[in-house]
Design a protein around this motif. Structure first.
Motif, PDB file in Angstrom:
ATOM      1  N   ALA A  21     -16.302 -38.232  24.117  1.00 15.61           N
ATOM      2  CA  ALA A  21     -14.922 -37.775  24.321  1.00 15.61           C
ATOM      3  C   ALA A  21     -14.232 -38.630  25.375  1.00 15.61           C
ATOM      4  CB  ALA A  21     -14.899 -36.304  24.721  1.00 15.61           C
ATOM      5  N   LYS A  22     -14.914 -38.873  26.472  1.00 20.30           N
ATOM      6  CA  LYS A  22     -14.332 -39.702  27.530  1.00 20.30           C
ATOM      7  C   LYS A  22     -14.092 -41.128  27.033  1.00 20.30           C
ATOM      8  CE  LYS A  22     -14.306 -36.441  30.524  1.00 20.30           C
ATOM      9  NZ  LYS A  22     -13.043 -35.730  30.748  1.00 20.30           N
ATOM     10  N   GLN A  23     -15.037 -41.666  26.275  1.00 23.54           N
ATOM     11  CA  GLN A  23     -14.902 -43.021  25.747  1.00 23.54           C
ATOM     12  C   GLN A  23     -13.690 -43.148  24.822  1.00 23.54           C
ATOM     13  OE1 GLN A  23     -18.249 -44.283  23.396  1.00 23.54           O
ATOM     14  NE2 GLN A  23     -17.528 -46.366  23.214  1.00 23.54           N
ATOM     15  N   HIS A  24     -13.388 -42.091  24.056  1.00 29.84           N
ATOM     16  CA  HIS A  24     -12.260 -42.115  23.125  1.00 29.84           C
ATOM     17  C   HIS A  24     -10.974 -41.550  23.749  1.00 29.84           C
ATOM     18  CE1 HIS A  24     -15.579 -42.748  20.304  1.00 29.84           C
ATOM     19  NE2 HIS A  24     -14.675 -43.256  19.498  1.00 29.84           N
ATOM     20  N   HIS A  25     -11.018 -41.273  25.055  1.00 27.58           N
ATOM     21  CA  HIS A  25      -9.851 -40.783  25.812  1.00 27.58           C
ATOM     22  C   HIS A  25      -9.363 -39.427  25.318  1.00 27.58           C
ATOM     23  CE1 HIS A  25      -9.865 -44.685  27.704  1.00 27.58           C
ATOM     24  NE2 HIS A  25      -9.826 -45.238  26.505  1.00 27.58           N
ATOM     25  N   TYR A  26     -10.305 -38.567  24.932  1.00 25.74           N
ATOM     26  CA  TYR A  26      -9.999 -37.192  24.557  1.00 25.74           C
ATOM     27  C   TYR A  26     -10.304 -36.272  25.738  1.00 25.74           C
ATOM     28  CZ  TYR A  26      -9.829 -38.282  19.516  1.00 25.74           C
ATOM     29  OH  TYR A  26      -9.500 -38.765  18.278  1.00 25.74           O
ATOM     30  N   HIS A  27      -9.536 -35.226  25.893  1.00 29.52           N
ATOM     31  CA  HIS A  27      -9.871 -34.166  26.841  1.00 29.52           C
ATOM     32  C   HIS A  27     -11.091 -33.437  26.295  1.00 29.52           C
ATOM     33  CE1 HIS A  27      -5.906 -33.666  29.171  1.00 29.52           C
ATOM     34  NE2 HIS A  27      -5.846 -34.806  28.519  1.00 29.52           N
ATOM     35  N   PHE A  28     -12.116 -33.263  27.120  1.00 25.15           N
ATOM     36  CA  PHE A  28     -13.311 -32.580  26.632  1.00 25.15           C
ATOM     37  C   PHE A  28     -13.002 -31.161  26.184  1.00 25.15           C
ATOM     38  CE2 PHE A  28     -17.034 -29.843  27.200  1.00 25.15           C
ATOM     39  CZ  PHE A  28     -17.854 -30.409  26.240  1.00 25.15           C
ATOM     40  N   PHE A  29     -12.112 -30.458  26.898  1.00 28.65           N
ATOM     41  CA  PHE A  29     -11.775 -29.087  26.512  1.00 28.65           C
ATOM     42  C   PHE A  29     -11.179 -29.050  25.103  1.00 28.65           C
ATOM     43  CE2 PHE A  29      -8.892 -25.324  26.595  1.00 28.65           C
ATOM     44  CZ  PHE A  29      -9.875 -24.352  26.667  1.00 28.65           C
ATOM     45  N   ALA A  30     -10.319 -30.002  24.784  1.00 26.86           N
ATOM     46  CA  ALA A  30      -9.729 -30.057  23.433  1.00 26.86           C
ATOM     47  C   ALA A  30     -10.804 -30.337  22.388  1.00 26.86           C
ATOM     48  CB  ALA A  30      -8.637 -31.121  23.372  1.00 26.86           C
ATOM     49  N   VAL A  31     -11.744 -31.208  22.701  1.00 30.48           N
ATOM     50  CA  VAL A  31     -12.848 -31.502  21.780  1.00 30.48           C
ATOM     51  C   VAL A  31     -13.701 -30.254  21.580  1.00 30.48           C
ATOM     52  CG1 VAL A  31     -14.986 -32.849  21.520  1.00 30.48           C
ATOM     53  CG2 VAL A  31     -12.873 -33.970  22.268  1.00 30.48           C
ATOM     54  N   TYR A  32     -13.956 -29.541  22.655  1.00 32.35           N
ATOM     55  CA  TYR A  32     -14.697 -28.270  22.583  1.00 32.35           C
ATOM     56  C   TYR A  32     -13.977 -27.280  21.667  1.00 32.35           C
ATOM     57  CZ  TYR A  32     -15.640 -23.545  24.488  1.00 32.35           C
ATOM     58  OH  TYR A  32     -15.890 -22.206  24.644  1.00 32.35           O
ATOM     59  N   LEU A  33     -12.667 -27.093  21.870  1.00 37.71           N
ATOM     60  CA  LEU A  33     -11.889 -26.183  21.024  1.00 37.71           C
ATOM     61  C   LEU A  33     -11.980 -26.594  19.555  1.00 37.71           C
ATOM     62  CD1 LEU A  33      -8.591 -25.766  23.102  1.00 37.71           C
ATOM     63  CD2 LEU A  33     -10.480 -24.120  22.904  1.00 37.71           C
ATOM     64  N   TYR A  34     -11.810 -27.885  19.329  1.00 38.53           N
ATOM     65  CA  TYR A  34     -11.841 -28.398  17.957  1.00 38.53           C
ATOM     66  C   TYR A  34     -13.206 -28.166  17.301  1.00 38.53           C
ATOM     67  CZ  TYR A  34     -12.380 -31.607  14.107  1.00 38.53           C
ATOM     68  OH  TYR A  34     -12.662 -32.131  12.863  1.00 38.53           O
ATOM     69  N   LEU A  35     -14.274 -28.572  17.978  1.00 34.88           N
ATOM     70  CA  LEU A  35     -15.607 -28.503  17.374  1.00 34.88           C
ATOM     71  C   LEU A  35     -16.007 -27.062  17.066  1.00 34.88           C
ATOM     72  CD1 LEU A  35     -18.200 -29.809  16.389  1.00 34.88           C
ATOM     73  CD2 LEU A  35     -19.023 -29.791  18.761  1.00 34.88           C
ATOM     74  N   ILE A  36     -15.801 -26.159  18.014  1.00 38.50           N
ATOM     75  CA  ILE A  36     -16.157 -24.766  17.782  1.00 38.50           C
ATOM     76  C   ILE A  36     -15.350 -24.208  16.609  1.00 38.50           C
ATOM     77  CG2 ILE A  36     -16.122 -22.435  18.751  1.00 38.50           C
ATOM     78  CD1 ILE A  36     -18.289 -24.163  20.039  1.00 38.50           C
ATOM     79  N   THR A  37     -14.052 -24.467  16.597  1.00 37.38           N
ATOM     80  CA  THR A  37     -13.195 -23.958  15.523  1.00 37.38           C
ATOM     81  C   THR A  37     -13.604 -24.544  14.177  1.00 37.38           C
ATOM     82  OG1 THR A  37     -11.388 -23.709  17.118  1.00 37.38           O
ATOM     83  CG2 THR A  37     -10.804 -23.635  14.782  1.00 37.38           C
ATOM     84  N   HIS A  38     -13.924 -25.828  14.167  1.00 31.49           N
ATOM     85  CA  HIS A  38     -14.363 -26.491  12.942  1.00 31.49           C
ATOM     86  C   HIS A  38     -15.647 -25.849  12.399  1.00 31.49           C
ATOM     87  CE1 HIS A  38     -15.142 -29.716  10.088  1.00 31.49           C
ATOM     88  NE2 HIS A  38     -16.371 -29.780  10.578  1.00 31.49           N
ATOM     89  N   LEU A  39     -16.620 -25.623  13.280  1.00 23.08           N
ATOM     90  CA  LEU A  39     -17.886 -25.048  12.842  1.00 23.08           C
ATOM     91  C   LEU A  39     -17.728 -23.596  12.391  1.00 23.08           C
ATOM     92  CD1 LEU A  39     -20.306 -26.579  15.490  1.00 23.08           C
ATOM     93  CD2 LEU A  39     -20.040 -27.254  13.089  1.00 23.08           C
ATOM     94  N   ILE A  40     -16.901 -22.840  13.097  1.00 21.84           N
ATOM     95  CA  ILE A  40     -16.640 -21.455  12.691  1.00 21.84           C
ATOM     96  C   ILE A  40     -16.008 -21.429  11.305  1.00 21.84           C
ATOM     97  CG2 ILE A  40     -15.123 -19.482  13.142  1.00 21.84           C
ATOM     98  CD1 ILE A  40     -15.733 -19.854  16.089  1.00 21.84           C
ATOM     99  N   SER A  41     -15.118 -22.374  11.047  1.00 19.67           N
ATOM    100  CA  SER A  41     -14.406 -22.406   9.767  1.00 19.67           C
ATOM    101  C   SER A  41     -15.326 -22.717   8.586  1.00 19.67           C
ATOM    102  CB  SER A  41     -13.262 -23.421   9.821  1.00 19.67           C
ATOM    103  OG  SER A  41     -12.292 -23.002  10.759  1.00 19.67           O
ATOM    104  N   GLU A  42     -16.546 -23.131   8.870  1.00 20.43           N
ATOM    105  CA  GLU A  42     -17.519 -23.373   7.814  1.00 20.43           C
ATOM    106  C   GLU A  42     -18.412 -22.166   7.550  1.00 20.43           C
ATOM    107  OE1 GLU A  42     -19.567 -26.895   9.115  1.00 20.43           O
ATOM    108  OE2 GLU A  42     -17.985 -28.212   8.368  1.00 20.43           O
TER     109      GLU A  42
END
Length: 194
Positions: A21-42
């Motif tokens: 996340a840091k390497q791609h200049h993403y906020h870790f919190f946003a990545v956390y929100l995205y990943l959890i939501t993505h996995l829940i949606s499956e």
């Protein structure tokens, strides 16, 4: 079925995803929100809701979370529209922060959609147990997720994560499956964080 819910607390290794996340200049919190939501949606059992006495499920959820105001040390409710594309979701998150972060109140972004679920991160406390309690007596079938402060152990970033769900829609099998998929995704961000 007895109207019960349960919470499972696990430590997850976020090292690879945190660094990616840091390497791609993403906020870790946003990545956390995205990943959890993505996995829940499956997992449809985590997207069940009741409307007019009928059960059904959403096709995806919207993360509803808290933001901290440094100026007066208060929190406000916020939500960001989920997008299956991480880059788009990250932009949605940044746009929401820019527009609403200076506002104060219980819920600073209006019109939260009905498919919103509670997800948050407490960066000040590394916990070994967290159990949210509902007091309104109404059934809530959507998960409630809370992460804590990560700690560094043997060179790895370890973050506590609490997953609470109504027992009428899921049991330990479903939650354990979620945690297995989560850890695998956290270990291999090259598969989804691009």
């Amino acid at each position: 079925m007895m109207p019960t819910g349960f919470t499972i607390n696990m430590d997850v290794n976020i090292t690879a995803t945190y660094l990616a996340a840091k390497q791609h200049h993403y906020h870790f919190f946003a990545v956390y929100l995205y990943l959890i939501t993505h996995l829940i949606s499956e997992q449809p059992e985590f997207m069940i809701a009741q409307r007019d006495g009928q059960l059904g499920h959403y096709t995806n959820l919207t993360p509803s979370y808290l933001i901290f105001h440094e100026d007066n040390q208060t929190i406000s409710g916020m939500w960001t529209t989920y997008d299956a594309n991480l880059s788009n979701f990250h932009e949605n998150y940044l746009t929401d922060l820019k527009q609403y972060q200076a506002q104060h109140g219980a819920m600073i972004k209006a019109d939260q959609p009905e498919n919103a679920y509670m997800i948050n991160m407490n960066p000040w406390l590394h916990f070994n147990s967290y159990t949210p309690l509902t007091f309104n007596g109404l059934p809530n079938y959507l998960p409630v997720i809370e992460a804590g402060k990560y700690v560094v152990q043997a060179g790895k970033r370890i973050m506590p994560l609490s997953f609470t769900i109504h027992h009428a829609v899921a049991d330990a099998y479903h939650v354990s499956h979620f945690f297995q998929r989560l850890q695998s995704s956290l270990d291999h961000p090259e598969d989804w964080l691009l």
